[in-house]
Design a protein around this motif. Structure first.
Motif, PDB file in Angstrom:
ATOM      1  N   VAL A  37      -6.612   4.538 -30.911  1.00 55.77           N
ATOM      2  CA  VAL A  37      -6.014   5.375 -30.082  1.00 55.77           C
ATOM      3  C   VAL A  37      -6.395   5.185 -28.578  1.00 55.77           C
ATOM      4  N   SER A  38      -5.236   5.305 -27.868  1.00 54.95           N
ATOM      5  CA  SER A  38      -5.473   5.112 -26.511  1.00 54.95           C
ATOM      6  C   SER A  38      -6.359   6.241 -25.784  1.00 54.95           C
ATOM      7  N   PRO A  39      -7.316   6.035 -25.081  1.00 57.22           N
ATOM      8  CA  PRO A  39      -8.072   6.963 -24.270  1.00 57.22           C
ATOM      9  C   PRO A  39      -7.342   7.697 -23.201  1.00 57.22           C
ATOM     10  N   PHE A  40      -6.302   7.423 -22.856  1.00 60.95           N
ATOM     11  CA  PHE A  40      -5.400   8.256 -22.311  1.00 60.95           C
ATOM     12  C   PHE A  40      -4.553   9.461 -23.012  1.00 60.95           C
ATOM     13  N   LYS A  41      -4.468   9.259 -24.279  1.00 64.12           N
ATOM     14  CA  LYS A  41      -3.564   9.967 -25.014  1.00 64.12           C
ATOM     15  C   LYS A  41      -3.620  11.613 -25.047  1.00 64.12           C
ATOM     16  N   ARG A  42      -4.764  12.054 -24.819  1.00 63.11           N
ATOM     17  CA  ARG A  42      -5.078  13.289 -24.594  1.00 63.11           C
ATOM     18  C   ARG A  42      -5.065  13.982 -23.187  1.00 63.11           C
ATOM     19  N   LEU A  43      -5.200  12.931 -22.172  1.00 62.19           N
ATOM     20  CA  LEU A  43      -5.118  13.449 -20.861  1.00 62.19           C
ATOM     21  C   LEU A  43      -3.799  14.057 -20.335  1.00 62.19           C
ATOM     22  N   GLU A  44      -4.158  15.108 -19.462  1.00 61.08           N
ATOM     23  CA  GLU A  44      -3.032  15.835 -18.774  1.00 61.08           C
ATOM     24  C   GLU A  44      -3.240  15.668 -17.314  1.00 61.08           C
ATOM     25  N   VAL A  45      -4.475  15.510 -16.994  1.00 58.88           N
ATOM     26  CA  VAL A  45      -4.517  15.220 -15.505  1.00 58.88           C
ATOM     27  C   VAL A  45      -5.672  13.906 -15.340  1.00 58.88           C
ATOM     28  N   LEU A  46      -5.177  13.149 -14.664  1.00 63.10           N
ATOM     29  CA  LEU A  46      -6.179  11.832 -14.173  1.00 63.10           C
ATOM     30  C   LEU A  46      -5.801  11.531 -12.559  1.00 63.10           C
ATOM     31  N   ASP A  47      -6.876  11.666 -11.649  1.00 61.16           N
ATOM     32  CA  ASP A  47      -6.440  11.266 -10.240  1.00 61.16           C
ATOM     33  C   ASP A  47      -7.866  10.692  -9.923  1.00 61.16           C
ATOM     34  N   LEU A  48      -7.638   9.186  -9.571  1.00 60.33           N
ATOM     35  CA  LEU A  48      -9.051   8.767  -9.134  1.00 60.33           C
ATOM     36  C   LEU A  48      -8.919   7.905  -8.008  1.00 60.33           C
ATOM     37  N   SER A  49      -9.859   7.996  -7.128  1.00 57.17           N
ATOM     38  CA  SER A  49      -9.815   7.131  -5.912  1.00 57.17           C
ATOM     39  C   SER A  49     -11.335   6.487  -5.517  1.00 57.17           C
ATOM     40  N   LEU A  50     -11.246   5.476  -5.137  1.00 54.63           N
ATOM     41  CA  LEU A  50     -12.448   4.829  -4.761  1.00 54.63           C
ATOM     42  C   LEU A  50     -12.224   4.034  -3.344  1.00 54.63           C
ATOM     43  N   HIS A  51     -13.167   4.516  -2.487  1.00 51.12           N
ATOM     44  CA  HIS A  51     -12.913   4.161  -0.828  1.00 51.12           C
ATOM     45  C   HIS A  51     -14.126   3.515  -0.494  1.00 51.12           C
ATOM     46  N   LEU A  52     -14.153   2.350   0.081  1.00 51.02           N
ATOM     47  CA  LEU A  52     -15.006   1.689   0.928  1.00 51.02           C
ATOM     48  C   LEU A  52     -15.178   2.594   2.276  1.00 51.02           C
ATOM     49  N   ILE A  53     -16.575   2.908   2.513  1.00 45.44           N
ATOM     50  CA  ILE A  53     -16.793   3.758   3.681  1.00 45.44           C
ATOM     51  C   ILE A  53     -17.553   3.015   4.553  1.00 45.44           C
ATOM     52  N   GLY A  54     -17.682   1.734   4.729  1.00 45.07           N
ATOM     53  CA  GLY A  54     -18.483   1.084   5.671  1.00 45.07           C
ATOM     54  C   GLY A  54     -19.634   0.297   5.211  1.00 45.07           C
ATOM     55  N   HIS A  55     -19.943  -0.566   6.079  1.00 39.82           N
ATOM     56  CA  HIS A  55     -21.358  -1.242   6.057  1.00 39.82           C
ATOM     57  C   HIS A  55     -22.407  -0.867   6.999  1.00 39.82           C
ATOM     58  N   THR A  56     -23.687  -0.747   6.579  1.00 46.55           N
ATOM     59  CA  THR A  56     -24.738  -0.253   7.376  1.00 46.55           C
ATOM     60  C   THR A  56     -26.195  -0.624   6.770  1.00 46.55           C
ATOM     61  N   THR A  57     -27.076  -0.175   7.573  1.00 46.10           N
ATOM     62  CA  THR A  57     -28.301  -0.534   6.756  1.00 46.10           C
ATOM     63  C   THR A  57     -29.016   0.782   6.287  1.00 46.10           C
ATOM     64  N   THR A  58     -29.811   0.678   5.163  1.00 43.28           N
ATOM     65  CA  THR A  58     -30.416   1.958   4.690  1.00 43.28           C
ATOM     66  C   THR A  58     -31.851   1.269   4.516  1.00 43.28           C
ATOM     67  N   ILE A  59     -32.916   2.274   5.196  1.00 43.20           N
ATOM     68  CA  ILE A  59     -34.434   1.702   5.519  1.00 43.20           C
ATOM     69  C   ILE A  59     -34.310   0.344   5.534  1.00 43.20           C
ATOM     70  N   GLY A  60     -33.704  -0.201   6.471  1.00 44.56           N
ATOM     71  CA  GLY A  60     -33.780  -1.788   6.658  1.00 44.56           C
ATOM     72  C   GLY A  60     -32.959  -2.814   5.670  1.00 44.56           C
ATOM     73  N   VAL A  61     -32.464  -2.148   4.801  1.00 40.67           N
ATOM     74  CA  VAL A  61     -31.759  -2.945   3.913  1.00 40.67           C
ATOM     75  C   VAL A  61     -30.039  -2.771   4.129  1.00 40.67           C
ATOM     76  N   ALA A  62     -29.627  -3.986   4.244  1.00 43.26           N
ATOM     77  CA  ALA A  62     -27.995  -4.103   4.383  1.00 43.26           C
ATOM     78  C   ALA A  62     -27.319  -3.612   3.029  1.00 43.26           C
ATOM     79  N   THR A  63     -26.352  -2.496   3.220  1.00 45.21           N
ATOM     80  CA  THR A  63     -25.993  -1.879   2.205  1.00 45.21           C
ATOM     81  C   THR A  63     -24.208  -1.582   2.440  1.00 45.21           C
TER      82      THR A  63
END
Length: 211
Positions: free
Chosen positions: A91-117
């Motif tokens: 069975v498809s995992p999308f069979k019973r879905l009525e709503v699916l809205d997904l977004s993934l965004h890169l929000i930048g590069h920085t340092t966190t407690i001295g570690v590049a993130t």
């Protein structure tokens, strides 16, 4: 209800050690806990020990197939009358879905407690057939660039469509040390007794309730 937990994490090759340093909640009083968990990815084992009760338990989390003698041949079963039932179609995992809205965004590069993130933001709306409302999840994280995308910070908010409540989770690394920890830190302490189960180790950290 809200609560906070403090953990210590160390890694050496395929070994990861997680120590529960502190835990508290506003719902009930929690006695001091002293638990350590070691994941050995090469051996596929999970080891937990309790410094209060001085007990441990090792739990395999996958089955390793080894070589063994070939089994003795057995007579083939007689064919049964009638056709065998066909297995159900996947069975498809999308069979019973009525709503699916997904977004993934890169929000930048920085340092966190001295570690590049690298920062990421996730937004998910999902609803299955029969759910009373749409479930909404948002998350923001900073992932370490040089340590296999280890999360340095994580903030998650969940509004489930199947229950009238919401939940929030915040996580942050407040101290980071570069270096290789000693191998002895991943070994069960000498003199600890083997418990009957993982739960026996965990609940052995809880002192008995006063009568």
């Amino acid at each position: 209800m809200s609560g906070t937990a403090q953990f210590g994490i160390a890694q050496r090759g395929d070994l990861t050690r997680i120590d529960l340093l502190a835990f508290k909640t506003d719902a009930t009083a929690v006695p001091p806990l002293s638990l350590t968990l070691v994941v050995d990815r090469r051996a596929s084992t999970l080891t937990v020990w309790n410094d209060t009760a001085k007990t441990y338990y090792v739990q395999p989390f996958s089955v390793r197939l080894g070589t063994s003698a070939s089994p003795s041949p057995a007579p083939s079963p007689s064919p049964s009358a009638g056709a065998s039932p066909r297995p159900p179609n996947p069975v498809s995992p999308f069979k019973r879905l009525e709503v699916l809205d997904l977004s993934l965004h890169l929000i930048g590069h920085t340092t966190t407690i001295g570690v590049a993130t690298t920062g990421l933001a996730l937004d998910l709306n999902v609803k299955d057939a029969g759910d009373p409302a749409v479930s909404h999840l948002t998350a923001m994280t900073q992932l370490a660039d040089d340590f296999a995308a280890f999360p340095m910070t994580l903030d998650v908010a969940v509004e489930p469509g199947t229950a009238p409540f919401h939940a929030k989770l915040s996580y942050a690394v407040d101290e980071f040390t570069r270096g290789v920890p000693a191998a002895a830190r991943f070994a069960i302490p000498v003199g600890y007794a083997k418990a009957s189960s993982l739960l026996a180790v965990v609940f052995g950290a809880m002192p008995p309730k006063p009568k």
